[in-house]
Design a protein around this motif. Structure first.
Motif, short mmCIF file in Angstrom:
data_model
loop_
_atom_site.label_atom_id
_atom_site.label_comp_id
_atom_site.label_asym_id
_atom_site.label_seq_id
_atom_site.Cartn_x
_atom_site.Cartn_y
_atom_site.Cartn_z
N THR A 121 0.81 -1.21 0.00
CA THR A 121 0.00 0.00 0.00
C THR A 121 0.84 1.26 0.00
O THR A 121 1.95 1.28 0.54
CB THR A 121 -0.94 0.02 1.23
OG1 THR A 121 -1.75 1.20 1.18
CG2 THR A 121 -0.15 0.00 2.53
N LEU A 122 0.31 2.30 -0.63
CA LEU A 122 0.84 3.65 -0.56
C LEU A 122 -0.33 4.62 -0.44
O LEU A 122 -1.43 4.34 -0.94
CB LEU A 122 1.66 3.99 -1.81
CG LEU A 122 2.99 3.26 -2.01
CD1 LEU A 122 3.55 3.58 -3.39
CD2 LEU A 122 3.99 3.62 -0.93
N VAL A 123 -0.12 5.74 0.21
CA VAL A 123 -1.17 6.75 0.33
C VAL A 123 -1.42 7.38 -1.03
O VAL A 123 -0.58 7.30 -1.94
CB VAL A 123 -0.79 7.83 1.37
CG1 VAL A 123 -0.68 7.22 2.76
CG2 VAL A 123 0.50 8.54 0.98
N PRO A 124 -2.57 8.04 -1.21
CA PRO A 124 -2.85 8.69 -2.50
C PRO A 124 -1.77 9.71 -2.86
O PRO A 124 -1.31 10.47 -2.01
CB PRO A 124 -4.20 9.38 -2.26
CG PRO A 124 -4.82 8.65 -1.12
CD PRO A 124 -3.68 8.19 -0.26
N GLY A 125 -1.37 9.70 -4.11
CA GLY A 125 -0.36 10.64 -4.58
C GLY A 125 1.07 10.20 -4.36
O GLY A 125 2.01 10.88 -4.79
N ALA A 126 1.28 9.05 -3.72
CA ALA A 126 2.64 8.61 -3.39
C ALA A 126 3.28 7.76 -4.48
O ALA A 126 4.50 7.58 -4.48
CB ALA A 126 2.63 7.82 -2.07
N THR A 127 2.47 7.21 -5.38
CA THR A 127 3.04 6.40 -6.45
C THR A 127 3.95 7.26 -7.33
O THR A 127 3.55 8.32 -7.77
CB THR A 127 1.93 5.77 -7.30
OG1 THR A 127 1.11 4.96 -6.45
CG2 THR A 127 2.52 4.90 -8.39
#
Length: 403
Positions: free
Chosen positions: A301-307
Motif C-alpha cells: 500500500t501507498l497513500v494517494p499521490g505517493a506512487t
C-alpha cells in the motif's frame, strides 16, 4: 591511485532491513565484476542480531567504515530529523576522503546526504550516481507532514537542483518514478535509469502449515499478510477497513514491521476488540520465511499521490515466494504486474472492495494458484537479485569507461 566506487548510505551490512541489504547486494555484484568497492555508512544500532560490530572491517572484499552518530527513536519526526542531520554531519567531516574514489553511489536516505556527497563532484570531479529510494520533499508534502512553504521543503528543493546539476546518473525504482523525476526535476532523460529493487531468491516454499510456527496464530484460516513499514507513506486506514469487515469471517491478518502508524494500529485493534489480526515487530531470517510460507496473499500500500515517489520494497519478497498481491494505491508498475494476473488492486479508501477481493480469493483456490504462478514468473523475469544488480554493473561499466 583512486579506487573505483564508494557507497555512501546510512544503513548497510550487517543490518537486515532492505535499505541496508540492497546496497550490500549491489556492492557485492560490483566487486564480483572487478571493481574496487568501499562503503561509508552509519554504525548499526537497531536492525541487527548481535553486537560489538567493528567500526571498520572487510567483508567479501568490500571495505566498510562505519560512522558513529546520534541515534534517537526513529518513530517520531524529531528523532528522524536528529538522526538524519547527525549522520550527514559525520559524512561531511569525512568529505575530503571522497577525493580517493572515481565514483560514488549515494542514496536518498537521509535526504540531505546526497547534497553533501554531491560536493565531491564539484571539488574532486568524482562521478556521482544518485539512487532515489524516495523523492523529497514530495514524500513530506503529499502526506501533509510538511507544507510546501516550509523551510525544510525549500531546502530540499535547493538540494534537488544541486543534485540534478551534479549527478551523472539517477536511478529510479519504477517507470512512474522516472516519469516524475523527468517532469519535476531538470534532468536529461537519457541519464535516468530504471532499476527496480529485488529480493534474494530463496526458492518458493510450499505452505507447510503443519510444521509452521505461525500455525497456532493463524489457526489454518485464510491468511492475509502485511510485512514492512507502517509509516507515513502507507495507507493503513484502508487496510483496517477490510480487517474490520472480515472480523467475523474465516480470514486472519498477519502484520509485522515498524513505522509511526504501527502503535496507532495496535491501539485501535485493542480498543475495538478485533481478534482476527496479530501485529508483530519487524520479522527477519527464518521467522520472516515462515511468515511468507503461511501467507495466502499479501498487502502492499501507498497513500494517494505517493506512487512515483517511492516503492514498497516488500513486494519483491512476496513475488519471490509466489504470493498473490493485494495492492491499495494509485496506478503504477506494481498495478501493471497485478493486471497481468498477479493479484488484485483497489484504490485508496476502497476497504469494502478489498474485503470482497479477499473473500473471492479465499473461495477460489484454483484462481489463487494461478496468481501464485504468475507472481513467481514475473519475479523470475524482472526482480531477482542477479537481474537487478547486473543492471548496476552495466551502469558503472558505461560510466567509468568514460573516465
Amino acid at each position: 591511485m583512486k579506487k573505483d566506487i564508494l557507497f555512501a548510505c546510512q544503513f548497510f551490512y550487517p543490518e537486515y532491513i532492505s535499505s541496508a541489504q540492497l546496497p550490500f547486494d549491489t556492492a557485492k555484484a560490483l566487486k564480483a565484476a572487478g571493481y574496487s568497492v568501499d562503503v561509508l555508512c552509519g554504525y548499526p544500532r537497531e536492525y541487527l542480531d548481535g553486537d560489538n560490530i567493528p567500526v571498520e572491517e572487510n567483508v567479501e572484499g568490500i571495505h566498510i567504515r562505519r560512522l558513529k552518530y546520534i541515534q534517537l527513536d526513529r518513530s517520531g519526526f524529531l528523532g528522524r530529523i536528529v538522526n538524519y542531520f547527525s549522520f550527514t554531519f559525520m559524512v561531511l567531516l569525512n568529505l575530503p576522503k571522497l577525493r580517493n574514489y572515481r565514483s560514488i553511489v549515494v542514496y536518498s536516505n537521509p535526504p540531505i546526504l546526497p547534497w553533501i556527497v554531491s560536493w565531491a563532484k564539484t571539488l574532486f570531479g568524482t562521478k556521482l550516481v544518485f539512487v532515489a529510494y524516495d523523492l523529497y520533499p514530495e514524500v513530506a508534502t503529499v502526506t501533509d507532514t510538511l507544507g510546501a512553504g516550509n523551510p525544510i521543503c525549500k531546502l530540499m528543493n535547493h538540494i534537488n537542483r544541486c543534485i540534478c546539476r551534479r549527478a551523472d546518473r539517477i536511478v529510479a525504482l519504477s517507470r512512474e518514478m522516472k516519469t516524475y523525476i523527468l517532469s519535476h526535476r531538470d534532468y536529461p532523460e537519457n541519464a535516468v535509469r530504471v532499476i527496480p529493487n529485488w529480493y534474494a531468491d530463496h526458492g518458493p516454499v510450499a505452505p507447510d502449515r503443519e510444521n509452521n510456527p505461525f500455525r497456532q496464530v493463524t489457526k489454518d484460516r485464510f491468511t492475509v499478510s502485511y510485512f514492512g513499514n507502517m509509516g507515513t507513506m502507507q495507507d493503513m486506514k484502508t487496510l483496517l477497513e477490510a480487517v474490520r469487515e472480515l472480523r467475523n469471517e474465516d480470514v486472519f491478518f498477519l502484520f509485522a514491521g515498524h513505522g509511526n502508524k504501527m502503535e496507532a494500529l495496535k491501539d485501535t485493534v485493542q480498543a475495538e476488540g478485533i481478534d482476527n489480526i496479530k501485529i508483530y515487530p519487524f520479522l527477519h531470517g527464518q521467522d520472516f520465511q515462515d511468515a511468507l510460507a503461511i501467507s495466502d496473499c499479501a498487502l502492499v500500500t501507498l497513500v494517494p499521490g505517493a506512487t512515483g515517489l517511492c516503492v514498497p520494497s516488500k513486494t519483491y519478497s512476496y513475488m519471490m515466494q509466489g504470493i498473490p498481491l493485494l495492492a491499495v494505491m494509485d496506478e503504477g508498475d506494481i498495478v501493471s504486474d497485478i493486471e497481468r494476473g498477479a493479484g488484485r488492486w483497489v484504490r485508496n479508501g476502497e476497504g469494502g472492495l478489498l474485503a470482497r477481493h479477499i473473500r473471492e480469493m479465499k473461495a477460489d483456490p484454483e484462481m489463487v494458484a494461478r496468481m501464485r504462478k504468475t507472481c513467481r514468473k514475473l519475479y523470475e523475469e524482472k526482480y531477482t537479485e542477479e537481474i537487478c544488480t547486473q543492471q548496476y554493473v552495466t551502469l558503472f561499466r558505461e560510466l567509468l569507461e568514460q573516465t
